[in-house]
Design a protein around this motif. Sequence first.
Motif, PDB file in Angstrom:
ATOM      1  N   ALA A 183     -23.679   8.496  -3.661  1.00 56.01           N
ATOM      2  CA  ALA A 183     -24.164   9.098  -2.267  1.00 56.01           C
ATOM      3  C   ALA A 183     -23.105   9.466  -1.492  1.00 56.01           C
ATOM      4  O   ALA A 183     -21.878   9.190  -1.887  1.00 56.01           O
ATOM      5  CB  ALA A 183     -25.004   8.037  -1.618  1.00 56.01           C
ATOM      6  N   ALA A 184     -23.225  10.636  -0.508  1.00 56.38           N
ATOM      7  CA  ALA A 184     -22.174  10.975   0.460  1.00 56.38           C
ATOM      8  C   ALA A 184     -22.591  10.899   1.815  1.00 56.38           C
ATOM      9  O   ALA A 184     -23.967  10.829   2.134  1.00 56.38           O
ATOM     10  CB  ALA A 184     -21.972  12.436   0.255  1.00 56.38           C
ATOM     11  N   ILE A 185     -21.829  10.442   2.540  1.00 52.33           N
ATOM     12  CA  ILE A 185     -21.997  10.214   4.099  1.00 52.33           C
ATOM     13  C   ILE A 185     -22.038  11.709   4.910  1.00 52.33           C
ATOM     14  O   ILE A 185     -21.394  12.613   4.619  1.00 52.33           O
ATOM     15  CB  ILE A 185     -21.030   9.512   4.688  1.00 52.33           C
ATOM     16  N   LYS A 186     -22.909  11.838   5.840  1.00 51.37           N
ATOM     17  CA  LYS A 186     -23.080  12.723   6.610  1.00 51.37           C
ATOM     18  C   LYS A 186     -23.331  12.495   8.248  1.00 51.37           C
ATOM     19  O   LYS A 186     -24.262  11.694   8.495  1.00 51.37           O
ATOM     20  CB  LYS A 186     -24.333  13.909   6.395  1.00 51.37           C
ATOM     21  N   ALA A 187     -22.245  12.409   8.974  1.00 49.73           N
ATOM     22  CA  ALA A 187     -22.253  11.844  10.406  1.00 49.73           C
ATOM     23  C   ALA A 187     -21.145  12.499  11.289  1.00 49.73           C
ATOM     24  O   ALA A 187     -20.110  12.925  10.790  1.00 49.73           O
ATOM     25  CB  ALA A 187     -22.009  10.501  10.270  1.00 49.73           C
ATOM     26  N   VAL A 188     -21.356  12.455  12.430  1.00 49.55           N
ATOM     27  CA  VAL A 188     -20.654  12.771  13.463  1.00 49.55           C
ATOM     28  C   VAL A 188     -20.209  11.711  14.213  1.00 49.55           C
ATOM     29  O   VAL A 188     -21.201  10.930  14.911  1.00 49.55           O
ATOM     30  CB  VAL A 188     -20.981  14.016  14.329  1.00 49.55           C
ATOM     31  N   ILE A 189     -18.705  11.214  14.304  1.00 52.77           N
ATOM     32  CA  ILE A 189     -18.225  10.086  15.163  1.00 52.77           C
ATOM     33  C   ILE A 189     -17.541  10.460  16.100  1.00 52.77           C
ATOM     34  O   ILE A 189     -16.506  11.253  16.175  1.00 52.77           O
ATOM     35  CB  ILE A 189     -17.400   9.288  14.064  1.00 52.77           C
ATOM     36  N   LYS A 190     -18.067  10.024  17.360  1.00 53.72           N
ATOM     37  CA  LYS A 190     -17.273  10.276  18.503  1.00 53.72           C
ATOM     38  C   LYS A 190     -16.264   9.038  18.908  1.00 53.72           C
ATOM     39  O   LYS A 190     -16.662   7.807  18.778  1.00 53.72           O
ATOM     40  CB  LYS A 190     -18.249  10.215  19.959  1.00 53.72           C
ATOM     41  N   LEU A 191     -14.988   9.218  19.238  1.00 51.62           N
ATOM     42  CA  LEU A 191     -14.008   8.170  19.372  1.00 51.62           C
ATOM     43  C   LEU A 191     -13.669   7.923  21.111  1.00 51.62           C
ATOM     44  O   LEU A 191     -13.828   9.111  21.622  1.00 51.62           O
ATOM     45  CB  LEU A 191     -12.791   8.739  18.646  1.00 51.62           C
ATOM     46  N   ASN A 192     -13.515   6.828  21.433  1.00 51.12           N
ATOM     47  CA  ASN A 192     -12.996   6.638  22.633  1.00 51.12           C
ATOM     48  C   ASN A 192     -12.028   5.754  22.977  1.00 51.12           C
ATOM     49  O   ASN A 192     -12.076   4.658  22.428  1.00 51.12           O
ATOM     50  CB  ASN A 192     -14.170   5.857  23.480  1.00 51.12           C
ATOM     51  N   PRO A 193     -10.637   6.224  23.280  1.00 53.15           N
ATOM     52  CA  PRO A 193     -10.431   7.650  23.959  1.00 53.15           C
ATOM     53  C   PRO A 193     -10.662   8.536  23.034  1.00 53.15           C
ATOM     54  O   PRO A 193     -10.200   8.456  21.713  1.00 53.15           O
ATOM     55  CB  PRO A 193      -9.010   7.246  24.588  1.00 53.15           C
ATOM     56  N   ALA A 194     -10.868   9.780  23.209  1.00 56.34           N
ATOM     57  CA  ALA A 194     -10.576  11.031  22.367  1.00 56.34           C
ATOM     58  C   ALA A 194      -8.946  11.241  21.753  1.00 56.34           C
ATOM     59  O   ALA A 194      -8.163  10.698  22.449  1.00 56.34           O
ATOM     60  CB  ALA A 194     -11.118  12.220  23.165  1.00 56.34           C
ATOM     61  N   GLN A 195      -9.130  11.627  20.678  1.00 50.79           N
ATOM     62  CA  GLN A 195      -7.731  11.599  19.867  1.00 50.79           C
ATOM     63  C   GLN A 195      -7.571  13.135  19.541  1.00 50.79           C
ATOM     64  O   GLN A 195      -8.454  13.748  19.176  1.00 50.79           O
ATOM     65  CB  GLN A 195      -7.953  10.641  18.515  1.00 50.79           C
ATOM     66  N   LYS A 196      -6.138  13.261  19.040  1.00 49.05           N
ATOM     67  CA  LYS A 196      -5.871  14.808  18.602  1.00 49.05           C
ATOM     68  C   LYS A 196      -4.936  14.347  17.403  1.00 49.05           C
ATOM     69  O   LYS A 196      -3.961  13.582  17.661  1.00 49.05           O
ATOM     70  CB  LYS A 196      -5.392  15.489  19.518  1.00 49.05           C
ATOM     71  N   ILE A 197      -5.088  15.275  16.425  1.00 48.91           N
ATOM     72  CA  ILE A 197      -4.028  14.806  15.192  1.00 48.91           C
ATOM     73  C   ILE A 197      -3.762  16.433  14.757  1.00 48.91           C
ATOM     74  O   ILE A 197      -4.504  17.270  14.558  1.00 48.91           O
ATOM     75  CB  ILE A 197      -5.033  14.276  14.001  1.00 48.91           C
ATOM     76  N   THR A 198      -2.436  16.678  14.919  1.00 46.71           N
ATOM     77  CA  THR A 198      -1.896  18.039  14.568  1.00 46.71           C
ATOM     78  C   THR A 198      -0.795  17.906  13.563  1.00 46.71           C
ATOM     79  O   THR A 198      -0.043  16.711  13.577  1.00 46.71           O
ATOM     80  CB  THR A 198      -1.408  18.707  15.897  1.00 46.71           C
ATOM     81  N   LEU A 199      -0.505  19.020  12.705  1.00 51.19           N
ATOM     82  CA  LEU A 199       0.478  18.997  11.691  1.00 51.19           C
ATOM     83  C   LEU A 199       1.869  19.116  12.516  1.00 51.19           C
ATOM     84  O   LEU A 199       1.981  20.157  13.181  1.00 51.19           O
ATOM     85  CB  LEU A 199       0.286  20.265  10.762  1.00 51.19           C
ATOM     86  N   ASP A 200       2.889  18.428  12.344  1.00 52.41           N
ATOM     87  CA  ASP A 200       4.108  18.617  12.785  1.00 52.41           C
ATOM     88  C   ASP A 200       4.828  20.091  12.516  1.00 52.41           C
ATOM     89  O   ASP A 200       4.519  20.398  11.469  1.00 52.41           O
ATOM     90  CB  ASP A 200       5.154  17.590  12.353  1.00 52.41           C
TER      91      ASP A 200
END
Length: 200
Positions: A183-200
């Motif tokens: 099976a595969a998961i389908k979901a939207v997960i909200k994080l608190n506090p909001a996070q940001k991930i960027t490529l250096d």
Amino acid sequence: MHRITRTVLTAAAVSGAALGLTVAPSSAAAQATWTVTPGGNFTAHSDSPGVVTDSGTYYCTSADGTGSLKSGSGLSGAGIGQINSLSFAGCKASGMSITITTSGLPYAINVTGVDADNPNRINGEVVGVKAHVSGFGCRADFTGTVHGYFDNTDGTLVADGTSRDLVASNASCLGLINNGDTAAIKAVIKLNPAQKITLD
């Protein structure tokens, strides 16, 4: 009815993993480094996490958990974060409640690349997921990896339901869930506090 029960039970089991959704690795991007802002501890919530099966997509009411991300720049994508706890509510099969438990926590979060079609999406995975489902005279374990991406536009973790890498074992369900079912998961997960991930 057996087919519906089987898919909903499978959905419930894997929904236990849904909270850990994040992001998927590739060897080509293994040398990349990342910046996480702000990082640190977070709580997570998902409404109607679901699982995709051959028969359709089935849902629980919600999932909640906690985790953490490393903070700063120059971070390796491998083990950039982890899921520390998980809890689930409202998982049902044909109107009957299902109990979901997880083990083997924490689950590692890996980040590996920027989506080629959308630079705001950072691909990755959550590995080592273990979930046990019980109810309706049925029990089974699911283990494996949850794939998806981190969306920098709104700071959510998204499991897109496309990679069926959660596999059933120790199944005793009169054929409703069989060893080797996926099976595969389908979901939207909200994080608190909001996070940001960027490529250096």
